[in-house]
Design a protein around this motif. Structure first.
Motif, PDB file in Angstrom:
ATOM      1  N   ARG A  18       0.819  -1.216   0.000  1.00 13.66           N
ATOM      2  CA  ARG A  18       0.000   0.000   0.000  1.00 13.66           C
ATOM      3  C   ARG A  18       0.848   1.259   0.000  1.00 13.66           C
ATOM      4  NH1 ARG A  18      -4.225   0.545   3.763  1.00 13.66           N
ATOM      5  NH2 ARG A  18      -5.183   1.874   2.206  1.00 13.66           N
ATOM      6  N   HIS A  22       0.737   4.226  -2.698  1.00 10.05           N
ATOM      7  CA  HIS A  22       0.539   5.642  -2.358  1.00 10.05           C
ATOM      8  C   HIS A  22       1.667   6.513  -2.909  1.00 10.05           C
ATOM      9  CE1 HIS A  22      -2.831   5.769   0.810  1.00 10.05           C
ATOM     10  NE2 HIS A  22      -2.937   4.635   0.159  1.00 10.05           N
ATOM     11  N   HIS A 138       9.861  10.363   9.207  1.00  3.54           N
ATOM     12  CA  HIS A 138       8.413  10.329   8.943  1.00  3.54           C
ATOM     13  C   HIS A 138       8.109   9.388   7.795  1.00  3.54           C
ATOM     14  CE1 HIS A 138       8.346  13.861   6.000  1.00  3.54           C
ATOM     15  NE2 HIS A 138       9.406  14.221   6.713  1.00  3.54           N
ATOM     16  N   ALA A 145       5.721  14.213  -1.527  1.00  4.89           N
ATOM     17  CA  ALA A 145       4.656  15.187  -1.776  1.00  4.89           C
ATOM     18  C   ALA A 145       5.147  16.619  -1.557  1.00  4.89           C
ATOM     19  CB  ALA A 145       3.460  14.892  -0.869  1.00  4.89           C
TER      20      ALA A 145
ATOM     21  N   ARG B  12      -7.902   0.242   9.677  1.00  2.00           N
ATOM     22  CA  ARG B  12      -8.102  -1.205   9.785  1.00  2.00           C
ATOM     23  C   ARG B  12      -6.761  -1.799  10.223  1.00  2.00           C
ATOM     24  NH1 ARG B  12     -10.102  -0.861   3.718  1.00  2.00           N
ATOM     25  NH2 ARG B  12      -8.385   0.626   3.905  1.00  2.00           N
ATOM     26  N   ARG B  15      -4.409  -4.120   7.674  1.00  2.00           N
ATOM     27  CA  ARG B  15      -4.285  -3.513   6.360  1.00  2.00           C
ATOM     28  C   ARG B  15      -3.650  -2.110   6.379  1.00  2.00           C
ATOM     29  NH1 ARG B  15      -6.455  -3.664   1.071  1.00  2.00           N
ATOM     30  NH2 ARG B  15      -7.330  -1.667   0.470  1.00  2.00           N
ATOM     31  N   ASP B  16      -4.018  -1.315   7.374  1.00  2.00           N
ATOM     32  CA  ASP B  16      -3.586   0.086   7.373  1.00  2.00           C
ATOM     33  C   ASP B  16      -2.421   0.374   8.315  1.00  2.00           C
ATOM     34  OD1 ASP B  16      -5.549   0.864   5.532  1.00  2.00           O
ATOM     35  OD2 ASP B  16      -7.034   1.074   7.118  1.00  2.00           O
ATOM     36  N   ARG B  18       0.862   0.248   8.379  1.00  2.00           N
ATOM     37  CA  ARG B  18       1.997   1.101   8.014  1.00  2.00           C
ATOM     38  C   ARG B  18       1.551   2.482   7.553  1.00  2.00           C
ATOM     39  NH1 ARG B  18       6.020  -0.884   4.506  1.00  2.00           N
ATOM     40  NH2 ARG B  18       7.385   0.561   5.592  1.00  2.00           N
ATOM     41  N   LEU B  19       0.427   2.530   6.839  1.00  2.00           N
ATOM     42  CA  LEU B  19      -0.029   3.852   6.398  1.00  2.00           C
ATOM     43  C   LEU B  19      -0.414   4.739   7.568  1.00  2.00           C
ATOM     44  CD1 LEU B  19      -2.040   3.469   3.112  1.00  2.00           C
ATOM     45  CD2 LEU B  19      -0.195   5.074   3.595  1.00  2.00           C
ATOM     46  N   HIS B  22       2.646   6.004   9.125  1.00  2.00           N
ATOM     47  CA  HIS B  22       3.220   7.102   8.339  1.00  2.00           C
ATOM     48  C   HIS B  22       2.421   8.396   8.509  1.00  2.00           C
ATOM     49  CE1 HIS B  22       6.297   5.187   5.479  1.00  2.00           C
ATOM     50  NE2 HIS B  22       6.121   4.372   6.477  1.00  2.00           N
ATOM     51  N   LEU B  25       3.434   9.761  11.922  1.00  2.00           N
ATOM     52  CA  LEU B  25       4.802  10.307  11.920  1.00  2.00           C
ATOM     53  C   LEU B  25       4.874  11.608  11.122  1.00  2.00           C
ATOM     54  CD1 LEU B  25       6.991   7.080  11.522  1.00  2.00           C
ATOM     55  CD2 LEU B  25       6.518   8.382  13.615  1.00  2.00           C
ATOM     56  N   THR B  26       4.095  11.659  10.052  1.00  2.00           N
ATOM     57  CA  THR B  26       4.033  12.891   9.257  1.00  2.00           C
ATOM     58  C   THR B  26       3.411  14.008  10.081  1.00  2.00           C
ATOM     59  OG1 THR B  26       3.901  11.650   7.195  1.00  2.00           O
ATOM     60  CG2 THR B  26       3.051  13.907   7.144  1.00  2.00           C
ATOM     61  N   SER B 114      -9.433   6.955   5.397  1.00  2.00           N
ATOM     62  CA  SER B 114      -8.678   5.842   4.839  1.00  2.00           C
ATOM     63  C   SER B 114      -9.599   5.195   3.814  1.00  2.00           C
ATOM     64  CB  SER B 114      -8.297   4.881   5.963  1.00  2.00           C
ATOM     65  OG  SER B 114      -7.893   3.656   5.436  1.00  2.00           O
ATOM     66  N   SER B 139      -2.954  10.081  -1.874  1.00  2.00           N
ATOM     67  CA  SER B 139      -2.636   9.493  -0.583  1.00  2.00           C
ATOM     68  C   SER B 139      -2.965  10.458   0.543  1.00  2.00           C
ATOM     69  CB  SER B 139      -1.139   9.181  -0.548  1.00  2.00           C
ATOM     70  OG  SER B 139      -0.750   8.858   0.770  1.00  2.00           O
ATOM     71  N   GLU B 140      -3.593   9.950   1.587  1.00  2.00           N
ATOM     72  CA  GLU B 140      -3.898  10.801   2.747  1.00  2.00           C
ATOM     73  C   GLU B 140      -2.615  11.286   3.421  1.00  2.00           C
ATOM     74  OE1 GLU B 140      -4.790   7.643   2.315  1.00  2.00           O
ATOM     75  OE2 GLU B 140      -4.776   6.466   4.178  1.00  2.00           O
ATOM     76  N   CYS B 141      -1.560  10.497   3.287  1.00  2.00           N
ATOM     77  CA  CYS B 141      -0.289  10.868   3.892  1.00  2.00           C
ATOM     78  C   CYS B 141       0.323  12.063   3.146  1.00  2.00           C
ATOM     79  CB  CYS B 141       0.626   9.651   3.838  1.00  2.00           C
ATOM     80  SG  CYS B 141       2.093   9.806   4.818  1.00  2.00           S
ATOM     81  N   ALA B 142       0.263  11.995   1.831  1.00  2.00           N
ATOM     82  CA  ALA B 142       0.752  13.086   0.982  1.00  2.00           C
ATOM     83  C   ALA B 142      -0.083  14.344   1.186  1.00  2.00           C
ATOM     84  CB  ALA B 142       0.716  12.651  -0.482  1.00  2.00           C
TER      85      ALA B 142
END
Lengths: 180, 180
Positions: A18, A22, A138, A145, B12, B15-16, B18-19, B22, B25-26, B114, B139-142
């Motif tokens: 994933r 991303h 991070h 991005a 979740r 599934r989620d 690592r995201l 991130h 951490l971001t 997510s 990406s939500e992280c971006a």
């Protein structure tokens, strides 16, 4: 605007599925021309990214399996520069590195790691710039991005994609999608 | 500078993992004060984030299990505003929404989804602004990274963290860490 390609290094198929997706979607949405998945093939991610590009437009290429050293050497041979995103590098906010990158006027290969990267990434033979989006741990996705947003000065978020089948019509409230 | 807290919705656990890590951490590295993991507990992520904060400094809180509606209502009751990051919202580059957010002078709860989010997120009862970091899927992280970078105008990347045990000394080449 320079041409930017992202080189994703260290992808582990299950664990990073994933995150690499991303990273690739961020690359596409924020103005890069394509992504090279180094040293490994992952058909599932390729399918996901190509499906997005088919529906939402491009151009955006997804290449995989290329050894990273080969990708870097090819890029440099064509006159491009290499930017390695790492928390250890020069801080994008406090140094003049971004200005130096822009002034080079050259196309940019952005190396984005995952696991611990080889020492070589930091060496003059491979990277022209080691760029830190802040010197804190991070996310490679977040770093990519911010780097692209600053490099393209926000213009990337206005970009219209070619051959899109769908497009979002921005709204203050709710969702609106146009079929093209 | 406004206080910013991130509300992560729809996590979740497997599934989620690592995201969401991130995203947290971001949030920390780019100047948010904390993250609330809505509706669910995930001890492993909490440990990871708290370990980073212990080593690299804070303050940064990690809260989990709070129902999202409660978190939003509490925030609004204290006079804060709510920003929902979504590809369907007003484009941060082409609208004046960021200026309106800054001019409000209020603290900001940033909702980061997510999976597909409930319709309610878009309604006036819950979000004050629906913000798109470009109107493309990515990406939500971006999105979080670009939003924070623009909100804080880059100042967040100069921030020094309190009670850190280690700190990176930025370098053009190689890695340098100082123990404090």
């Amino acid at each position: 605007m320079p041409k930017v390609v992202v080189l994703r290094w260290g992808h582990r198929p299950r664990r990073d599925a994933r995150l690499t997706t991303h990273v690739a979607l961020t690359a596409r949405a924020l103005g890069a021309s394509g992504l090279i998945l180094a040293n490994i093939e992952d058909e599932k991610i390729k399918e996901t990214i190509e499906k997005v590009t088919k529906n939402w437009g491009g151009p955006f290429f997804f290449e995989m399996g290329t050894p990273w050293k080969e990708a870097v050497k090819d890029w440099k041979a064509k006159g491009g520069i290499v930017v390695h995103l790492t928390a250890y590098g020069e801080n994008i906010q406090t140094s003049d590195m971004l200005q130096r990158i822009k002034e080079s006027g050259k196309d940019i290969l952005v190396i984005v790691g995952s696991q611990k990267v080889p020492r070589e990434f930091f060496s003059e033979a491979f990277s022209d710039f080691n760029v830190a989006v802040g010197n804190q741990p991070h996310s490679e996705c977040a770093s990519l991005a911010v780097f692209l947003d600053r490099l393209f000065e926000g213009e990337e978020l206005k970009k219209s994609f070619e051959n899109a089948k769908v497009r979002i019509i921005p709204q203050k409230r709710g969702k609106k999608i146009a079929s093209l």
